[in-house]
Enzyme design. Structure first.
Site, short mmCIF file in Angstrom:
data_model
loop_
_atom_site.label_atom_id
_atom_site.label_comp_id
_atom_site.label_asym_id
_atom_site.label_seq_id
_atom_site.Cartn_x
_atom_site.Cartn_y
_atom_site.Cartn_z
N HIS A 1 21.08 6.96 49.26
CA HIS A 1 20.04 7.58 50.07
C HIS A 1 19.92 9.07 49.76
O HIS A 1 20.90 9.79 49.75
CB HIS A 1 20.37 7.37 51.55
CG HIS A 1 19.32 7.86 52.47
ND1 HIS A 1 19.61 8.34 53.71
CD2 HIS A 1 17.97 7.92 52.35
CE1 HIS A 1 18.49 8.69 54.32
NE2 HIS A 1 17.48 8.44 53.51
N ASP B 1 7.24 11.79 31.45
CA ASP B 1 6.61 11.55 30.16
C ASP B 1 7.45 12.19 29.05
O ASP B 1 8.45 12.85 29.33
CB ASP B 1 5.16 12.06 30.16
CG ASP B 1 5.04 13.56 30.45
OD1 ASP B 1 5.93 14.34 30.06
OD2 ASP B 1 4.03 13.95 31.05
N TYR C 1 1.28 15.39 32.56
CA TYR C 1 1.65 15.37 33.98
C TYR C 1 1.96 13.98 34.53
O TYR C 1 1.85 13.76 35.74
CB TYR C 1 0.58 16.06 34.83
CG TYR C 1 0.31 17.48 34.37
CD1 TYR C 1 1.27 18.47 34.54
CD2 TYR C 1 -0.88 17.81 33.74
CE1 TYR C 1 1.04 19.77 34.11
CE2 TYR C 1 -1.12 19.10 33.30
CZ TYR C 1 -0.16 20.07 33.49
OH TYR C 1 -0.38 21.36 33.05
#
Length: 128
Positions: free
Chosen positions: A20, A28, A117
Site C-alpha cells: 500500500h 515511455d 508524455y
C-alpha cells in the site's frame, strides 16, 4: 507456469512485492529512469510494447488508489491522455514535477512507447 496475467517472471515478482502506497512508474522510452527504484525494462522496439498494453496489464493485477501524469499529455498525446483520464484520483502536474516524483517510485516499468508524455506514476492501494 502461469497461464494468465503477466507472464514476465521479473515483472510478476516485482508486482508481488508491492504494498500500500508504493509507487509504480509506467513510462515511455524517453522518460529518464531515476536512480533508486527497481526497473523492469520491457522495451523491445519503438512502440513495442505499447504504453496502453502495459498499463492495461498492470491495472488488471494491481489495486490503484491514485495516479500522477504530466499535464503536457493533454495536448501532445491525446491517446495517452484518454487512458490516464480513466485512472482513479488522477493528478496532472508539469512533466518536470513528474520526473521529480518518479525518484520516489519503488518500481519503474519501461515500455517501448515512442510517443511523448506516455508516463504515469501509479500509487498502489489495498484490496480491502
Amino acid at each position: 507456469m502461469k497461464k494468465t496475467g503477466i507472464l514476465n517472471r521479473r515483472l510478476a515478482g516485482e508486482l508481488a512485492g508491492l504494498g500500500h502506497g508504493d509507487g509504480v512508474l509506467v513510462c515511455d522510452v524517453g522518460m529518464p529512469v531515476p536512480d533508486g527504484p527497481r526497473v523492469v525494462d520491457l522495451a523491445f522496439r519503438a512502440g513495442v510494447p505499447s504504453f496502453a498494453d502495459v498499463l492495461d496489464g498492470l491495472l488488471a493485477e494491481l489495486v490503484v488508489e491514485g495516479a500522477t501524469g504530466a499535464a503536457e499529455v493533454r495536448e501532445a498525446n491525446p491517446g495517452a491522455a484518454r487512458l490516464l483520464a480513466a485512472l482513479p484520483a488522477l493528478e496532472l502536474v508539469p512533466h518536470e514535477r513528474l520526473k521529480e516524483l518518479s525518484a520516489g517510485a519503488r518500481l519503474v516499468v519501461r515500455t517501448g512507447e515512442a510517443r511523448p508524455y506516455a508516463n504515469v506514476l501509479l500509487r498502489c492501494g489495498v484490496f480491502f
